[in-house]
Design a protein around this motif. Structure first.
Motif, PDB file in Angstrom:
ATOM      1  N   LEU A  42      -7.853  -0.423   7.236  1.00  0.00           N
ATOM      2  CA  LEU A  42      -6.665  -0.791   7.985  1.00  0.00           C
ATOM      3  C   LEU A  42      -5.793  -1.632   7.056  1.00  0.00           C
ATOM      4  O   LEU A  42      -6.099  -2.802   6.804  1.00  0.00           O
ATOM      5  CB  LEU A  42      -7.043  -1.591   9.234  1.00  0.00           C
ATOM      6  N   PRO A  43      -4.716  -1.066   6.492  1.00  0.00           N
ATOM      7  CA  PRO A  43      -3.899  -1.828   5.536  1.00  0.00           C
ATOM      8  C   PRO A  43      -2.908  -2.735   6.253  1.00  0.00           C
ATOM      9  O   PRO A  43      -2.134  -2.284   7.108  1.00  0.00           O
ATOM     10  CB  PRO A  43      -3.173  -0.724   4.750  1.00  0.00           C
ATOM     11  N   ILE A  44      -2.942  -4.004   5.926  1.00  0.00           N
ATOM     12  CA  ILE A  44      -2.042  -4.979   6.541  1.00  0.00           C
ATOM     13  C   ILE A  44      -1.327  -5.728   5.423  1.00  0.00           C
ATOM     14  O   ILE A  44      -1.946  -6.411   4.611  1.00  0.00           O
ATOM     15  CB  ILE A  44      -2.807  -5.973   7.434  1.00  0.00           C
TER      16      ILE A  44
ATOM     17  N   PHE B 263       0.855  -1.191   0.000  1.00  0.00           N
ATOM     18  CA  PHE B 263       0.000   0.000   0.000  1.00  0.00           C
ATOM     19  C   PHE B 263       0.890   1.239   0.000  1.00  0.00           C
ATOM     20  O   PHE B 263       2.014   1.218   0.509  1.00  0.00           O
ATOM     21  CB  PHE B 263      -0.904   0.032   1.238  1.00  0.00           C
ATOM     22  N   ASP B 264       0.351   2.321  -0.555  1.00  0.00           N
ATOM     23  CA  ASP B 264       1.048   3.603  -0.506  1.00  0.00           C
ATOM     24  C   ASP B 264       0.254   4.552   0.388  1.00  0.00           C
ATOM     25  O   ASP B 264      -0.698   5.189  -0.059  1.00  0.00           O
ATOM     26  CB  ASP B 264       1.197   4.197  -1.905  1.00  0.00           C
TER      27      ASP B 264
ATOM     28  N   GLN C 268      -3.199  -2.011  -3.257  1.00  0.00           N
ATOM     29  CA  GLN C 268      -3.662  -0.638  -3.466  1.00  0.00           C
ATOM     30  C   GLN C 268      -4.963  -0.632  -4.262  1.00  0.00           C
ATOM     31  O   GLN C 268      -5.873   0.155  -3.982  1.00  0.00           O
ATOM     32  CB  GLN C 268      -2.583   0.159  -4.205  1.00  0.00           C
ATOM     33  N   GLY C 269      -5.078  -1.535  -5.244  1.00  0.00           N
ATOM     34  CA  GLY C 269      -6.306  -1.615  -6.029  1.00  0.00           C
ATOM     35  C   GLY C 269      -7.492  -2.091  -5.215  1.00  0.00           C
ATOM     36  O   GLY C 269      -8.598  -1.558  -5.330  1.00  0.00           O
ATOM     37  N   VAL C 270      -7.273  -3.096  -4.366  1.00  0.00           N
ATOM     38  CA  VAL C 270      -8.346  -3.608  -3.506  1.00  0.00           C
ATOM     39  C   VAL C 270      -8.787  -2.532  -2.517  1.00  0.00           C
ATOM     40  O   VAL C 270      -9.987  -2.264  -2.351  1.00  0.00           O
ATOM     41  CB  VAL C 270      -7.879  -4.879  -2.772  1.00  0.00           C
ATOM     42  N   ALA C 271      -7.822  -1.896  -1.863  1.00  0.00           N
ATOM     43  CA  ALA C 271      -8.155  -0.838  -0.907  1.00  0.00           C
ATOM     44  C   ALA C 271      -8.864   0.324  -1.590  1.00  0.00           C
ATOM     45  O   ALA C 271      -9.777   0.937  -1.022  1.00  0.00           O
ATOM     46  CB  ALA C 271      -6.888  -0.347  -0.214  1.00  0.00           C
ATOM     47  N   GLY C 272      -8.481   0.625  -2.836  1.00  0.00           N
ATOM     48  CA  GLY C 272      -9.102   1.734  -3.561  1.00  0.00           C
ATOM     49  C   GLY C 272     -10.579   1.526  -3.816  1.00  0.00           C
ATOM     50  O   GLY C 272     -11.360   2.481  -3.756  1.00  0.00           O
TER      51      GLY C 272
ATOM     52  N   TYR D 161       7.510  -9.505 -10.029  1.00  0.00           N
ATOM     53  CA  TYR D 161       6.251  -9.606  -9.308  1.00  0.00           C
ATOM     54  C   TYR D 161       5.406  -8.363  -9.542  1.00  0.00           C
ATOM     55  O   TYR D 161       5.864  -7.389 -10.155  1.00  0.00           O
ATOM     56  CB  TYR D 161       6.489  -9.809  -7.819  1.00  0.00           C
ATOM     57  N   GLU D 162       4.178  -8.432  -9.065  1.00  0.00           N
ATOM     58  CA  GLU D 162       3.227  -7.323  -9.173  1.00  0.00           C
ATOM     59  C   GLU D 162       2.648  -7.090  -7.790  1.00  0.00           C
ATOM     60  O   GLU D 162       2.023  -7.959  -7.216  1.00  0.00           O
ATOM     61  CB  GLU D 162       2.141  -7.660 -10.198  1.00  0.00           C
ATOM     62  N   ALA D 163       2.899  -5.920  -7.223  1.00  0.00           N
ATOM     63  CA  ALA D 163       2.493  -5.648  -5.844  1.00  0.00           C
ATOM     64  C   ALA D 163       1.390  -4.610  -5.743  1.00  0.00           C
ATOM     65  O   ALA D 163       0.992  -4.259  -4.632  1.00  0.00           O
ATOM     66  CB  ALA D 163       3.708  -5.189  -5.041  1.00  0.00           C
ATOM     67  N   ASP D 164       0.877  -4.123  -6.868  1.00  0.00           N
ATOM     68  CA  ASP D 164      -0.143  -3.066  -6.844  1.00  0.00           C
ATOM     69  C   ASP D 164      -1.515  -3.565  -6.392  1.00  0.00           C
ATOM     70  O   ASP D 164      -2.403  -2.760  -6.111  1.00  0.00           O
ATOM     71  CB  ASP D 164      -0.278  -2.449  -8.232  1.00  0.00           C
ATOM     72  N   HIS D 165      -1.693  -4.877  -6.327  1.00  0.00           N
ATOM     73  CA  HIS D 165      -2.974  -5.507  -6.004  1.00  0.00           C
ATOM     74  C   HIS D 165      -3.606  -4.923  -4.745  1.00  0.00           C
ATOM     75  O   HIS D 165      -4.803  -4.599  -4.716  1.00  0.00           O
ATOM     76  CB  HIS D 165      -2.726  -7.005  -5.854  1.00  0.00           C
TER      77      HIS D 165
END
Length: 458
Positions: A246-248, A174-175, A219-223, A213-217
């Motif tokens: 709450l990002p974990i 997450f950012d 951020q997309g879910v939280a968005g 790898y792809e780690a943006d997943h």
């Protein structure tokens, strides 16, 4: 060209209610505990599935009343097995020689352990498209057609929260500085052993040499739950600025794979429940897992609703953890209301509901956020990306569940239990209380969730 094309799209995404005043600050929603939900049965014993993907050389052991050293001594493993930690639920996390997991598990079982399993691996349940920005006002990936299927606009008109609910998102990275998400984020937590802490705790994990790898997943879910809404910029979140995330972080590198494990997820789920999260979103899947089932039971007893993606194999049978009792499973439909070609389904009745999460053929996908940062070792996919998968149905369902909790608490003086939330969402979904093997109880209907006087507000 990408920037100018995106700017053409933005006025259409946020043409409504531009002058609406910000919502008042509300107290946190308090989960209602459910002590009747049981954890692991005392009689449970045996071995887990050693054919399922797992961390090489790691075991999780439910002891039989012995001390860790006593159990290892009885099993003849002193000096060979290393105790890495004790999980919050009481299981021992051991390191043994890679390739010897099953043999050492059998030795521990003979020595008196109740149950031994590998440290399972979990995979993401979505695969993003290229980060293309639209060049036309007729962009088919705009969110409105997807949100329309769950009656989101009507629900926003009826949403009068009496508290601020929290959805814990257990995911990749997450950012917290992204202005499109930051106002609706709580301080995050890194549940992985990757060593990142402080401001970097939620960053993607640095990869080993040669790994991609792809780690943006995450951020997309939280968005989809909590992107800042009604600000004339990028995408909308289901919660319309009234839900906190709450990002974990639970994904990190195990060998060359960016994945999560039983041990990490067990701790993360319990952490989220202990922090008072009203809903946990699990857009991930893996094998049947005794320890994960127990940590989910722990969360349910604490009053935390658990929503999990149904799986992207297009086959009969939900993946775990969506398949566990008490979990709300989120499948995907395409924009015409039929099951997405990739979405798992269940001929055996389950607590399965649907939201629009795209399709493979013909292609459908919806916009959500991405990391949009260069970490040196990983470059994010851009500001927004087109996503598809049950990973992106789940946060829509989780957001609606959180809205219901926030509307229920002021009326009744306490939050609904997880069982009440499941009943409300399933019985008001589009199949009218009937179960269909392809679509479960049907598409979640957010407006009914907030107004129904039979199943939701009796």
């Amino acid at each position: 060209m990408r920037r100018s094309a995106l700017l053409l799209l933005l006025p259409l995404l946020y043409a409504c209610n531009q002058t609406q005043s910000p919502p008042p600050t509300l107290q946190a929603c308090r989960p209602t505990q459910s002590p009747s939900i049981q954890g692991l049965p005392p009689s449970f014993q045996g071995l887990g599935d050693f054919d399922a993907p797992h961390v090489p050389g790691e075991l999780l052991v439910l002891g039989g009343g012995f001390t860790p050293q006593g159990l290892l001594d009885r099993a003849g493993l002193l000096g060979e097995a290393e105790v890495l930690s004790t999980l919050p639920g009481g299981a021992l996390h051991l390191r043994v020689p890679p390739g010897q997991e099953r043999a050492r598990a059998e030795a521990l079982l003979r020595a008196g352990a109740r149950y031994v399993q590998p440290n399972y691996l979990y995979r993401l349940l979505a695969r993003p498209n290229d980060p293309l920005y639209p060049e036309s006002l007729l962009d088919p990936s705009r969110q409105q057609p997807f949100f329309r299927l769950i009656q989101m606009e009507q629900a926003w008109d009826r949403f009068a929260p009496g508290c601020t609910p929290t959805v814990a998102v257990l995911d990749t990275a997450f950012d917290p500085k992204d202005p499109e998400l930051a106002p609706n984020l709580l301080p995050g937590y890194n549940a992985t052993p990757d060593g990142l802490s402080g401001p970097k705790a939620l960053d993607p994990s640095p990869p080993p040499s040669g790994a991609s790898y792809e780690a943006d997943h995450g951020q997309g879910v939280a968005g989809l739950i909590a992107a800042v809404t009604n600000n004339g910029s990028y995408v909308a979140g289901v919660g319309w600025n009234r839900i906190k995330v709450l990002p974990i972080k639970v994904f990190y590198f195990v060998g060359s794979r960016y994945t999560s494990t039983t041990a990490v997820l067990d701790g993360a789920i319990r952490y989220a429940a202990d922090q008072g999260a009203n809903v946990i979103n699990l857009s991930l899947g893996g094998p049947q897992d005794l320890y994960l089932r127990d940590s989910i039971s722990y969360a349910l007893r604490k009053g935390t609703v658990v929503v999990a993606a149904a799986g992207n194999d297009g086959t009969d049978g939900l993946v775990y953890p969506a398949r566990y009792p008490g979990v709300i499973a989120a499948g995907s439909v395409r924009l015409d209301g039929r099951r997405s070609d990739f979405s798992n389904y269940s001929s055996t009745p389950a607590d399965l509901v649907m939201a629009a999460g795209g399709n493979h053929f013909p292609l459908e996908a919806l916009w959500s956020l991405a990391l949009n940062r260069d970490y040196g070792y990983y470059r994010g996919l851009g500001r927004v990306v087109k996503w598809k998968g049950t990973s992106f149905s789940a946060p829509q369902v989780a957001g609606v569940a959180a809205m219901y909790i926030a509307q229920y608490q002021p009326r009744y003086g306490q939050a609904p239990t997880p069982d009440q939330v499941r009943t409300c969402l399933t019985m008001t979904a589009s199949n009218g209380g009937r179960y269909d093997p392809q679509t479960g109880y049907g598409i979640v209907q957010a407006d009914r969730v907030l107004t129904d006087t039979t199943y939701c507000f009796p």
